[in-house]
Enzyme design. Structure first.
Site, PDB file in Angstrom:
ATOM      1  N   GLU A 182     -25.034 -18.808  40.798  1.00  0.00           N
ATOM      2  CA  GLU A 182     -26.070 -18.108  40.034  1.00  0.00           C
ATOM      3  C   GLU A 182     -27.454 -18.142  40.666  1.00  0.00           C
ATOM      4  OE1 GLU A 182     -26.006 -19.576  36.020  1.00  0.00           O
ATOM      5  OE2 GLU A 182     -24.061 -18.674  35.610  1.00  0.00           O
ATOM      6  N   GLU A 189     -17.029 -18.590  35.464  1.00  0.00           N
ATOM      7  CA  GLU A 189     -17.452 -19.250  34.224  1.00  0.00           C
ATOM      8  C   GLU A 189     -17.392 -18.245  33.093  1.00  0.00           C
ATOM      9  OE1 GLU A 189     -21.339 -21.159  34.254  1.00  0.00           O
ATOM     10  OE2 GLU A 189     -20.974 -21.948  36.271  1.00  0.00           O
TER      11      GLU A 189
HETATM   12  C1  GBH Z   1     -24.370 -21.052  33.343  1.00  0.00           C
HETATM   13  O1  GBH Z   1     -25.558 -20.366  33.392  1.00  0.00           O
HETATM   14  C2  GBH Z   1     -24.460 -22.223  34.265  1.00  0.00           C
HETATM   15  O2  GBH Z   1     -23.838 -21.952  35.510  1.00  0.00           O
HETATM   16  C3  GBH Z   1     -23.904 -23.487  33.691  1.00  0.00           C
HETATM   17  O3  GBH Z   1     -24.320 -24.567  34.460  1.00  0.00           O
HETATM   18  C4  GBH Z   1     -24.336 -23.618  32.249  1.00  0.00           C
HETATM   19  O4  GBH Z   1     -23.957 -24.843  31.687  1.00  0.00           O
HETATM   20  C5  GBH Z   1     -23.708 -22.486  31.493  1.00  0.00           C
HETATM   21  O5  GBH Z   1     -24.099 -21.264  32.029  1.00  0.00           O
HETATM   22  C6  GBH Z   1     -24.091 -22.445  30.018  1.00  0.00           C
HETATM   23  O6  GBH Z   1     -25.449 -22.172  29.865  1.00  0.00           O
HETATM   24  O7  GBH Z   1     -30.697 -16.036  28.464  1.00  0.00           O
HETATM   25  O8  GBH Z   1     -30.580 -15.004  26.293  1.00  0.00           O
HETATM   26  O9  GBH Z   1     -31.157 -13.645  28.220  1.00  0.00           O
HETATM   27  C7  GBH Z   1     -25.598 -19.216  32.569  1.00  0.00           C
HETATM   28  C8  GBH Z   1     -26.962 -18.602  32.571  1.00  0.00           C
HETATM   29  C9  GBH Z   1     -26.635 -17.342  30.549  1.00  0.00           C
HETATM   30  C10 GBH Z   1     -28.332 -16.764  32.125  1.00  0.00           C
HETATM   31  C11 GBH Z   1     -26.837 -16.040  29.851  1.00  0.00           C
HETATM   32  C12 GBH Z   1     -28.494 -15.444  31.444  1.00  0.00           C
HETATM   33  C13 GBH Z   1     -28.380 -14.279  29.404  1.00  0.00           C
HETATM   34  C14 GBH Z   1     -28.713 -14.431  27.967  1.00  0.00           C
HETATM   35  N1  GBH Z   1     -27.014 -17.301  31.940  1.00  0.00           N
HETATM   36  N2  GBH Z   1     -28.185 -15.568  30.050  1.00  0.00           N
HETATM   37  S1  GBH Z   1     -30.404 -14.793  27.718  1.00  0.00           S
END
Ligand code: GBH
Length: 442
Positions: free
Chosen positions: A168, A346
């Site tokens: 990411e 994921e």
């Molecule tokens: C992942 O990131 C990570 O790789 C992991 O380490 C983590 O534990 C897991 O997700 C759970 O969070 O932020 O409301 O605009 C995910 C990160 C999640 C970023 C969804 C963008 C979009 C919704 N992403 N997010 S919002």
């Protein structure tokens, strides 16, 4: 309709995922250097519950038991990440053998249990010494990353099935340097775009260095993709959704697959765009053996901002449950970008599980989330998308970054006082899908 393995293509890989800082603990053991997350967690106000990954799930010590649980779960594969500061405590130079040995034991332990290791080299725990020279905003860090990739691949490349460079890069750049929610917690778009460019350059240089070693491991990168839907067909909402898609998705997809930044975003970012040197985009476009896709939710965008549909369901992260977004995303990738094998590296959901008195933690919402999203993946494969595998996030409840331990994503519940792991209903359901009879505890 119950899902079975037969709903997926032959050889489809089912797994589960974790990351080093979120589960390992043992933050200063065996020569591990400090990472930017150690630093960030100590800054007041950064982590909602004031915690850190110092102990986390103590997986650094409990890994044999955790691998036994994975075997019982019946997964084909396990995705984990390596902590760069365990391997190179200051991010460059001599290798800390004890750090590398840990991952060697882990990989061998997986292979002994018949589980395929899927490694990720960077899941956000940058050595602090590299942040001290500017972190990913410093081009030098890209070169350091390629060297680290080479070190790991020399040792483990012939035993792991797959190596992903970055997890990411959107999070390591825009979320960390522009939005300021993750380490190092800055709010500066120019720095964020420089960081994004050097992350992708580091990815490309690492790909080239690892390719040259010819180990047989599949090489790729993991992107978090958040499809952006316009709230209406008003032109201003369409434009807002296109910007959100550029910011979250195309800024990374286009360099990787087309060797170019998206023109509309380049213009929209104006003076904040990164310095791109001759050859950079060629390096970033190094062909992938696979693309890892992390999917959690969509965004619904209007000119006024992000919308939250009232009818929808939300997880404990306040993210909308939108399985259709995953099949739409996969079909879109297939249509707009060159075909490459895809893994869902994921997918999962946080819910506030309570440990009751019973043997199992009951988590019907998470189970339903998995069912719906796996059905969406199966649907995409029927539409011709080459999806090779799926990793549930996460194996264990763990350190959820800015949310500390207040958000639980695990198939197994973790009691942080005792480090006891307890099966959740979702874990039992996944075990059933994987078609292994539940194994009685001995
Ligand atoms: C992942 O990131 C990570 O790789 C992991 O380490 C983590 O534990 C897991 O997700 C759970 O969070 O932020 O409301 O605009 C995910 C990160 C999640 C970023 C969804 C963008 C979009 C919704 N992403 N997010 S919002």
């Amino acid at each position: 309709m119950t899902l079975t393995r037969k709903d997926f293509p032959q050889g489809f890989i089912f797994g589960t995922a974790t990351s080093s800082y979120q589960i390992e603990g043992a933050a200063s053991e065996d020569g591990r250097g400090p990472s930017i997350w150690d630093t960030f967690c100590r800054e007041p106000g950064r982590i909602h519950d004031g915690t850190s990954g110092d102990v986390a799930c103590d997986h650094y010590h409990l890994w044999p038991e955790d691998l036994d649980l994975l075997r019982e779960l019946g997964v084909d594969a396990y995705r984990f990440s390596l902590a760069w500061p365990r391997i190179q405590p200051t991010g460059s130079g001599a290798v800390n053998e004890k750090g590398l040995d840990f991952y060697e034991r882990l990989v061998d332990g997986l292979l002994e249990r018949g589980i395929q290791p899927y490694a990720t080299l960077y899941h956000w725990d940058l050595p602090q010494a590299l942040q001290d020279i500017g972190g990913w905003t410093n081009r030098e860090v890209a070169h350091r990353f390629a060297e680290y990739a080479e070190v790991v691949t020399r040792r483990l490349g012939n035993r792991v099935r797959s190596i992903a460079t970055l997890n990411e890069p959107w999070c390591s750049s825009l979320l960390s340097y522009d939005i300021g929610e993750h380490a190092p917690g800055l709010r500066d778009r120019r720095l964020a775009l420089a960081a994004a460019h050097h992350l992708m350059l580091g990815h490309g240089e690492a790909m080239q260095a690892m390719r040259a070693l010819n180990t047989g491991a599949d090489l790729g990168v993991v992107l978090n993709l958040t499809p952006a839907y316009p709230a209406s067909d008003r032109p201003e909402d369409l434009a807002a959704a296109r910007f959100a898609d550029g910011y979250a998705n195309r800024w990374f997809l286009d360099p990787v697959f087309r060797g170019e930044y998206p023109q509309d975003m380049w213009e929209a970012f104006g003076a904040d765009v990164p310095e791109v040197q001759a050859g950079d985009l060629e390096t970033i476009r190094e062909p992938l053996d696979f693309l890892g896709v992390n999917y959690y939710t969509r965004s619904l965008v209007s000119a006024e901002g992000t919308q939250k549909p009232a009818q929808a369901q939300y997880t404990h992260m306040d993210w909308e449950v939108y399985p259709q977004g995953l099949s739409d995303l996969l079909v879109r990738l297939n249509r707009e970008y060159p075909a490459v094998p895809i893994y869902i590296t994921e997918n999962g959901a946080a819910y506030p599980d309570e440990r009751g008195s019973g043997e199992t933690v009951n988590d019907p919402d998470r189970l339903a989330y998995y069912q719906a999203h796996l059905a969406a993946v199966a649907d995409a494969t029927r539409q011709g998308v080459d999806v090779r595998g799926y990793f549930a996030w996460s194996m264990l409840d763990n350190f959820e970054w800015a949310y500390g331990y207040s958000r639980r994503f695990g198939l197994f519940y973790v009691d942080y006082q005792t480090q006891e792991r307890t099966w959740k209903t979702s874990g039992r359901w996944y075990q059933g899908l994987l078609n292994r009879a539940p194994v009685a505890a001995d």
